[in-house]
Design an enzyme around this catalytic site. Structure first.
Site, PDB file in Angstrom:
ATOM      1  N   HIS A 102       0.849  -1.192   0.000  1.00 39.79           N
ATOM      2  CA  HIS A 102       0.000   0.000   0.000  1.00 39.79           C
ATOM      3  C   HIS A 102       0.886   1.244   0.000  1.00 39.79           C
ATOM      4  O   HIS A 102       2.045   1.204   0.445  1.00 39.79           O
ATOM      5  CB  HIS A 102      -0.899   0.017   1.226  1.00 39.79           C
ATOM      6  CG  HIS A 102      -2.077  -0.911   1.116  1.00 39.79           C
ATOM      7  ND1 HIS A 102      -3.248  -0.711   1.809  1.00 39.79           N
ATOM      8  CD2 HIS A 102      -2.260  -2.035   0.394  1.00 39.79           C
ATOM      9  CE1 HIS A 102      -4.097  -1.685   1.526  1.00 39.79           C
ATOM     10  NE2 HIS A 102      -3.520  -2.499   0.669  1.00 39.79           N
TER      11      HIS A 102
ATOM     12  N   GLU B  22       0.881   3.899   1.860  1.00 38.62           N
ATOM     13  CA  GLU B  22       1.336   4.318   3.182  1.00 38.62           C
ATOM     14  C   GLU B  22       2.532   3.500   3.651  1.00 38.62           C
ATOM     15  O   GLU B  22       3.507   4.039   4.200  1.00 38.62           O
ATOM     16  CB  GLU B  22       0.199   4.181   4.215  1.00 38.62           C
ATOM     17  CG  GLU B  22      -1.012   5.044   3.912  1.00 38.62           C
ATOM     18  CD  GLU B  22      -2.104   4.291   3.161  1.00 38.62           C
ATOM     19  OE1 GLU B  22      -3.282   4.486   3.496  1.00 38.62           O
ATOM     20  OE2 GLU B  22      -1.760   3.496   2.247  1.00 38.62           O
TER      21      GLU B  22
ATOM     22  N   CYS C 203      -6.450   2.175   5.505  1.00 36.50           N
ATOM     23  CA  CYS C 203      -7.159   0.956   5.896  1.00 36.50           C
ATOM     24  C   CYS C 203      -6.641   0.497   7.255  1.00 36.50           C
ATOM     25  O   CYS C 203      -5.673   1.067   7.786  1.00 36.50           O
ATOM     26  CB  CYS C 203      -6.945  -0.125   4.842  1.00 36.50           C
ATOM     27  SG  CYS C 203      -5.244  -0.750   4.815  1.00 36.50           S
TER      28      CYS C 203
ATOM     29  N   CYS D 126      -2.799  -0.184   7.344  1.00 34.03           N
ATOM     30  CA  CYS D 126      -1.954   1.005   7.291  1.00 34.03           C
ATOM     31  C   CYS D 126      -2.106   1.859   8.549  1.00 34.03           C
ATOM     32  O   CYS D 126      -1.133   2.465   9.013  1.00 34.03           O
ATOM     33  CB  CYS D 126      -2.278   1.819   6.045  1.00 34.03           C
ATOM     34  SG  CYS D 126      -1.864   0.942   4.512  1.00 34.03           S
TER      35      CYS D 126
END
Length: 360
Positions: free
Chosen positions: A53, A55, A83, A86
């Protein structure tokens, strides 16, 4: 522009990089003081890894930058609400503040679905949402809109255009712009010689035009010519072939439309001068991507999930690029090029919809 907007724009630039590679466009940056120490964008598909992801990519780079895992003096800017995974990484890295753009109604862990930052986990980051929300949402909406367009009623066929010799002829406008620069060096270029440079990058064109000059001098001249040309074309445009806009409008209803070019700024000048960006789903230039024309054809197909396409061009370079990309070539005979071994051709741009109807 506020501080939060400034760094969210940096995150948006990362999101756009993700979209250009066919990933869901989410981007993030980690900021310490006034410095960006970590950047990242979504790479799940390209790396085949659920952990990639935006992040986590940015946090990982930030940890490497400072040589440790504690990011207690840092802020995370991300275009989409984090999410649970993260958000957990934010807590564990001790990031002091999170700023996000668009809300995630499906899996947002900063208030939309759940709020991990409010739990008694030993660290509770500050959080602000909705910064440049419309722009962050638009990047996502545009991506998923293209995805839906390519998959609705089956896989859509795509048309990929080489701009010169198919949609416009910019030579008559570009040559005076070039010569205004070249005269400073006692040089001049003709329209015929300018046309022969179609499809070449600035470096390649410099080598062909100025073989007796040093590489540095040749490239310096080419960059000046290019900058002058782009400025002129953005304002004045080129000569559109008859029925160009009406044909593009008709084609865009049934096919995905893409555009490829060689130099940075050239396709944008076409869009700016003639207002035709609305009909194209995506575009790519060789200098911007660092790829060849055939590689950009495949790139556009890959990131837009296209399985079937036709390449419309006018030169031998276009024909070879199409063949190398494994895509059928349609020769636009109304341009100035003369490629070899032709099977499909049109004498007017307005003939293209009928030809495609018979082929598809």
């Amino acid at each position: 522009m506020s501080r939060d907007e400034k760094y969210m724009r940096s995150a948006l630039e990362q999101a756009k990089k993700a979209g250009q590679t066919g990933e869901v466009p989410v981007g993030a940056v980690v900021v310490c003081g006034d410095n960006i120490i970590g950047t990242g964008f979504n790479k799940r598909e390209s790396h085949k890894n659920a952990l990639c992801h935006a992040e986590l990519e940015a946090i990982n780079e930030a940890c490497k930058s400072i040589g440790g895992w504690r990011l207690g003096q840092c802020e995370l800017y991300v275009t989409l609400e984090p999410c649970p995974m993260c958000a957990g990484a934010v807590i564990n890295s001790r990031i002091k503040r999170v700023v996000y753009g668009a809300c995630d109604r499906l899996s947002g862990a900063c208030g939309s679905v759940t709020d991990l930052f409010s739990l008694p986990c030993g660290h509770n980051p500050e959080c602000r949402g909705g910064v440049l929300e419309n722009e962050c949402s638009a990047v996502l909406s545009d991506f998923f809109g293209k995805l839906r367009k390519s998959t609705e009623t089956g896989q859509k066929t795509a048309l990929i255009f080489a701009l010169d010799g198919t949609l416009w002829d910019s030579t008559a406008q570009a040559v005076p712009a070039w010569n205004s620069v070249l005269k400073e060096y006692g040089l001049e270029i003709s329209a015929e010689k300018k046309r022969k440079l179609t499809g070449y990058t600035l470096t390649e064109a410099a080598a062909k035009l100025f073989p007796s000059l040093s590489d540095d001098t040749a490239e310096e001249i080419m960059k000046k010519c290019h900058k002058t040309e782009i400025g002129f074309l953005s304002k004045n445009g080129g000569i559109l072939y008859p029925e160009a806009e009406n044909t593009l409008k008709e084609l865009s209803k049934k096919y995905m439309l893409f555009l490829v070019g060689s130099s940075t700024g050239y396709l944008e000048a076409f869009f700016t001068a003639h207002g035709l960006r609305q009909y194209f789903d995506d575009y790519a230039s060789n200098e911007k991507t660092g790829l060849t024309t055939q590689e950009n054809i495949r790139l556009l197909m890959r990131r837009n999930k296209i399985r079937r396409a036709f390449f419309v061009g006018n030169s031998e370079h276009d024909r070879v690029s199409s063949e190398c990309a494994g895509v059928p070539f349609i020769y636009a005979s109304y341009g100035s090029g003369k490629p070899k071994a032709l099977r499909l051709s049109i004498d007017r741009l307005s003939e293209l919809p009928v030809l495609l109807e018979n082929l598809t």
